[in-house]
Design an enzyme around this catalytic site. Structure first.
Site, PDB file in Angstrom:
ATOM      1  N   HIS A   1      52.208  17.472  32.230  1.00 44.23           N
ATOM      2  CA  HIS A   1      53.591  17.955  32.219  1.00 44.23           C
ATOM      3  C   HIS A   1      53.870  18.832  30.996  1.00 44.23           C
ATOM      4  O   HIS A   1      55.030  18.997  30.616  1.00 44.23           O
ATOM      5  CB  HIS A   1      54.567  16.766  32.243  1.00 44.23           C
ATOM      6  CG  HIS A   1      54.502  15.957  33.498  1.00 44.23           C
ATOM      7  ND1 HIS A   1      54.662  14.585  33.516  1.00 44.23           N
ATOM      8  CD2 HIS A   1      54.270  16.306  34.782  1.00 44.23           C
ATOM      9  CE1 HIS A   1      54.545  14.141  34.757  1.00 44.23           C
ATOM     10  NE2 HIS A   1      54.306  15.169  35.540  1.00 44.23           N
TER      11      HIS A   1
ATOM     12  N   LYS B   1      51.251  22.187  39.570  1.00 45.98           N
ATOM     13  CA  LYS B   1      50.760  23.057  40.652  1.00 45.98           C
ATOM     14  C   LYS B   1      49.399  22.589  41.119  1.00 45.98           C
ATOM     15  O   LYS B   1      48.533  22.268  40.316  1.00 45.98           O
ATOM     16  CB  LYS B   1      50.640  24.501  40.127  1.00 45.98           C
ATOM     17  CG  LYS B   1      50.340  25.513  41.209  1.00 45.98           C
ATOM     18  CD  LYS B   1      51.628  25.971  41.835  1.00 45.98           C
ATOM     19  CE  LYS B   1      51.404  26.842  43.054  1.00 45.98           C
ATOM     20  NZ  LYS B   1      50.941  26.095  44.224  1.00 45.98           N
TER      21      LYS B   1
ATOM     22  N   LYS C   1      42.490  25.169  34.576  1.00 45.67           N
ATOM     23  CA  LYS C   1      42.462  26.489  35.211  1.00 45.67           C
ATOM     24  C   LYS C   1      43.712  27.284  34.869  1.00 45.67           C
ATOM     25  O   LYS C   1      43.642  28.459  34.500  1.00 45.67           O
ATOM     26  CB  LYS C   1      42.410  26.340  36.745  1.00 45.67           C
ATOM     27  CG  LYS C   1      41.053  26.174  37.328  1.00 45.67           C
ATOM     28  CD  LYS C   1      41.174  26.115  38.846  1.00 45.67           C
ATOM     29  CE  LYS C   1      39.994  25.368  39.418  1.00 45.67           C
ATOM     30  NZ  LYS C   1      40.091  25.224  40.868  1.00 45.67           N
TER      31      LYS C   1
ATOM     32  N   LYS D   1      47.411  17.758  42.141  1.00 45.18           N
ATOM     33  CA  LYS D   1      46.618  17.833  43.364  1.00 45.18           C
ATOM     34  C   LYS D   1      47.115  16.764  44.316  1.00 45.18           C
ATOM     35  O   LYS D   1      47.641  15.735  43.891  1.00 45.18           O
ATOM     36  CB  LYS D   1      45.126  17.598  43.069  1.00 45.18           C
ATOM     37  CG  LYS D   1      44.205  18.277  44.060  1.00 45.18           C
ATOM     38  CD  LYS D   1      44.147  19.784  43.816  1.00 45.18           C
ATOM     39  CE  LYS D   1      43.159  20.454  44.745  1.00 45.18           C
ATOM     40  NZ  LYS D   1      43.050  21.904  44.458  1.00 45.18           N
TER      41      LYS D   1
ATOM     42  N   SER E   1      49.165  32.301  43.703  1.00 42.36           N
ATOM     43  CA  SER E   1      50.232  31.337  44.010  1.00 42.36           C
ATOM     44  C   SER E   1      51.381  31.460  43.008  1.00 42.36           C
ATOM     45  O   SER E   1      52.556  31.324  43.362  1.00 42.36           O
ATOM     46  CB  SER E   1      49.680  29.907  43.981  1.00 42.36           C
ATOM     47  OG  SER E   1      48.945  29.627  45.140  1.00 42.36           O
TER      48      SER E   1
END
Length: 474
Positions: free
Chosen positions: A67, A73, A97, A109, A365
């Site tokens: 966080h 994401k 990433k 995820k 994205s």
């Protein structure tokens, strides 16, 4: 990798080991490093769904790893292999990433433990919508909280179901479209998302090949043109990567699928192979190519660049010595085991790590999320303005020189950027800039032995600074 690494490491343990190895080389306090490493929130749910005449209890997960930036994401996968540890590993990789490619998200995820092939479209829609309602109830989805995306076994279709469910439960949220990315363009998706990961792989490998001194060390010339490439996996990522390499002048000598591999030293055309596969159900027996019945043997054929773009741990201690590639580009998540990584590094192979190389998807994205928040299509505000400016420039050139620009030149120059042009340009700039950051760490420090450690160092530095600046650690 050190000797303490084990071939029996789980995927999650392998990610943690890579983190620990890089963390030892940083300046941060142990507490900050532990906070960066830890998964912050883990949601494990079971919910009933009516399947035919029966009630089936579905197991599903959503992990928010970090966080330090919000929203979180990460994709949602449908697979029988889904378990909490795998989702935790993939969520942590997403954090690293995003940091590496300078995308301001925390990693997350999700996964639903099902074999999607055994359900009808209607049943899959019910499962997806029910999962989304669980995420909404637990506050695990929202434009500023957590933004899912497609992953293994999911596509734009599932993302549109998620968005519709979220919107129906939050009718007053003006930014509801931004609750998920990877949507169809008609539902707020962005052009260029489908090919984003494969194109990012191409941009990353091309940038690595642009440094002449690096290429000389491994016995190659600079540039992509003429290099022999093998791609494992003709899914979305592998297909697009192969297509872009081919268009850049590389020679696609090998393609590998689950039922075998084909090899042709004169080169293969990926679209012709795809057409053959559609007709026959397999890439095998492609005209002019050698059949290799064992897919693993396809990885060991002569080439300059190997792109594993499908499964985890396909290169391991038992086959790493037989890999002939000079460059391995990790288009999949975790295609090398720890031992394989060590063996290839000792052989002098340049391994371009997954936490950088397959970040094209999350980069685009991010562009989609920004588009949804701004409520305007990329290019809408500038395309016509650019074209008018270019027209004035051509008019000045023609009046000054007394010569007329040809119709083809005029058409080329006058073309203003469409959304897909801007998305591809943004992705290219991101992949180039991020590789150079990683390479600077690798070449600038004697204690960094490979690009993977450099990439983790790059991520830890950015996340650590973010935590320091948040002021939560005295």
């Amino acid at each position: 990798m050190g000797a303490e690494n084990s071939e029996n490491d789980t995927f999650f343990e392998s990610v943690q080991r890579n983190f620990d190895k890089a963390a030892k080389l940083t300046r941060f306090d142990h507490g900050i490093l532990e906070q960066i490493k830890a998964c912050n929130s883990i949601l494990r749910v079971r919910f009933p769904v009516k399947i035919g005449n029966d009630i089936e209890v579905i197991e599903a997960y959503r992990v928010q790893h970090s966080h330090h930036k919000l929203p979180c994401k990460g994709g949602i996968r449908f697979s029988l292999e889904v378990n909490q540890e795998e989702v935790m590993a993939l969520a942590s990789l997403m954090t690293y990433k995003c940091a590496i490619v300078n995308v301001p998200f925390g990693g997350a995820k999700g996964g639903i433990k099902i074999n999607s092939r055994k359900y009808t479209d209607f049943e899959l829609e019910n499962i997806t919508r029910r999962y989304t309602s669980e995420l909404v109830k637990k506050n695990f989805i929202g434009p500023g909280i957590d933004v899912p995306a497609p992953d293994y076994g999911t596509s734009a279709r599932e993302m549109s179901w998620i968005m519709d469910t979220y919107t129906s439960l939050n009718p007053n949220d003006i930014d509801a479209e931004a609750c998920v990315t990877g949507k169809p363009v008609s539902q707020g998706g962005v052009r260029g998302r489908a090919e984003a990961t494969g194109l990012g792989v191409f941009f990353g490998v091309r940038e690595a090949c642009s440094f002449q001194e690096d290429m000389e060390k491994i016995g190659l010339t600079a540039g992509i043109a003429g290099k022999r490439i093998i791609v494992q996996g003709l899914g979305n990522v592998g297909y697009h990567a192969a297509k872009y390499f081919q268009a850049a002048g590389a020679k696609l000598v090998g393609l590998i699928e689950y039922d075998g591999a084909i090899y042709d030293e004169n080169g293969l055309d990926v679209d012709l192979v795809q057409a053959h596969r559609k007709t026959t159900g397999s890439i095998l027996n492609f005209p002019g190519a050698i059949n290799i019945s064992d897919p693993a043997e396809g990885l060991e054929q002569p080439c300059d660049i190997l792109i594993p773009a499908a499964l985890e741990s396909v290169i391991h201690k038992d086959n790493a010595d037989r890999i002939q590639a000079k460059i391995v580009g990790e288009a999949a998540n975790g295609p090398l085991t720890a031992d394989a990584d060590e063996i290839l590094n000792k052989k002098g192979v340049l391994v371009i790590p997954d936490i950088y190389l397959n970040a094209g998807g999350v980069t685009v994205s991010y562009f989609e999320w920004l588009k949804n928040l701004s409520h305007v299509r990329y290019g809408r505000l500038e395309k016509r303005f650019s074209e008018n400016m270019y027209k004035e420039l051509i008019d000045i050139i023609e009046s000054t020189t007394g010569k007329r620009v040809s119709d083809l030149e005029r058409k080329t120059i006058l073309r203003g950027p469409d959304e897909i042009d801007l998305v591809h340009s943004g992705l290219e700039d991101t992949m180039i800039g991020s590789y150079r950051e990683i390479r600077d760490i690798y070449t600038g420090r004697e204690d960094v032995e490979n690009l993977r450690t450099a990439a983790f160092l790059c991520a830890i530095e950015k996340i650590g600074v973010a935590y320091e600046e948040l002021g939560i650690f005295p």
